[in-house]
Design an enzyme around this catalytic site. Sequence first.
Site, PDB file in Angstrom:
ATOM      1  CE  LYS A 164      -6.358  -0.550   4.719  1.00 28.49           C
ATOM      2  NZ  LYS A 164      -7.681  -0.849   4.121  1.00 28.49           N
TER       3      LYS A 164
ATOM      4  CG  HIS B 183      -6.242  -8.501   1.492  1.00 28.82           C
ATOM      5  ND1 HIS B 183      -6.387  -8.991   0.213  1.00 28.82           N
ATOM      6  CD2 HIS B 183      -6.043  -7.159   1.359  1.00 28.82           C
ATOM      7  CE1 HIS B 183      -6.285  -7.993  -0.648  1.00 28.82           C
ATOM      8  NE2 HIS B 183      -6.075  -6.883   0.014  1.00 28.82           N
TER       9      HIS B 183
ATOM     10  NE  ARG C 230      -2.888  -3.638  -1.358  1.00 32.55           N
ATOM     11  CZ  ARG C 230      -2.476  -4.366  -0.344  1.00 32.55           C
ATOM     12  NH1 ARG C 230      -1.180  -4.568  -0.170  1.00 32.55           N
ATOM     13  NH2 ARG C 230      -3.330  -4.912   0.509  1.00 32.55           N
TER      14      ARG C 230
ATOM     15  CE1 TYR D 207      -5.906  -7.759  -6.994  1.00 25.47           C
ATOM     16  CE2 TYR D 207      -6.321  -8.621  -4.804  1.00 25.47           C
ATOM     17  CZ  TYR D 207      -5.925  -7.592  -5.623  1.00 25.47           C
ATOM     18  OH  TYR D 207      -5.565  -6.400  -5.087  1.00 25.47           O
TER      19      TYR D 207
ATOM     20  NE  ARG E 123      -3.570  -2.142   2.872  1.00 30.32           N
ATOM     21  CZ  ARG E 123      -3.332  -3.234   3.594  1.00 30.32           C
ATOM     22  NH1 ARG E 123      -2.155  -3.382   4.197  1.00 30.32           N
ATOM     23  NH2 ARG E 123      -4.244  -4.183   3.716  1.00 30.32           N
TER      24      ARG E 123
ATOM     25  CG  HIS F 214      -4.410   0.386  -4.252  1.00 28.10           C
ATOM     26  ND1 HIS F 214      -3.869   0.449  -2.985  1.00 28.10           N
ATOM     27  CD2 HIS F 214      -5.376  -0.560  -4.185  1.00 28.10           C
ATOM     28  CE1 HIS F 214      -4.484  -0.416  -2.204  1.00 28.10           C
ATOM     29  NE2 HIS F 214      -5.396  -1.039  -2.900  1.00 28.10           N
TER      30      HIS F 214
END
Length: 298
Positions: free
Chosen positions: A172, A270, A247, A279, A148, A244
């Site tokens: 995150k 994730h 990514r 994806y 990210r 992004h």
Amino acid sequence: MKWQQALEDYTNYLKIERGLSINSINSYSRDVKKLILFLETHQNSVSPTIIDKTVIQEFIYQIAKEVNARSQSRTISGLRSFFDFLIFENYRETNPLELIEAPKIGRKLPDTLSISEIDTIVASIDLGSPQGERNRAIIETLYSCGLRVSELINLKISDLFFDEGFIKVTGKGDKQRFIPIGNLTQKYINIYKNEVRIHLPIVEAYRDVLFLNRRGKQLTRAMIFTIVKQLGEIAGIKKTISPHTFRHSFATHLLENGADLRAIQLMLGHESITTTEIYMHVDKSHLRNVINEFHPRK
């Protein structure tokens, strides 16, 4: 209970108890601030503890005139979280958004670059410019590690474990993970770090930060977006790209080449594999190849 006090308590909860990033906290707070502004504009003094579904619906009808379905859905989700917090803290018994449905939106597939497009972008970088080596290292790191943009700008020299072939990334909620890094990307980072970065007037507070601007300070998110956009234009890429995009391309290319979805999830950081599963929709041929290779009745 006043709205500003409720909002302050909520942001503290998001930061301390849920461990969310500043960007996520700002996003959640923005949803509540929109509602507060709506109430002030309509001179409605109802408190957050007694506001009901009717007022919320009026607010939703108002923003529906101003933003698209995706933004509406995001705001509804953010407010639902806010009122869930008030219930959790025993300020209310019910959530006024409980029966309010978000607008139906299609699942947006991520934009990706082909390998040749990424090669073209890298080849378009002017290595003779003061920032050339840095920008090449940035693009290679975004693509080879699937970071990210916030993870990239916060990457530290002390996070580089090249002897082991990994970098340590803080994602995150300050959650850390180790991501494999290829030899080529290591090479470009080392060139920048050992031949360019050492000549910068580095500000002491950013001594350990890997990617710096010409004044020796940490790069901003906006600067990374600008770098990527400019390189895309120079390379003649017609797609709208952002940090992004690299990514997404990282994950898509791994999947296309047979990587395990669980491994991709871990590398992307994730929390839920359902986020990674998007994806699977990008390249259906991968699913066909799996059947052809592994099913006993292929």
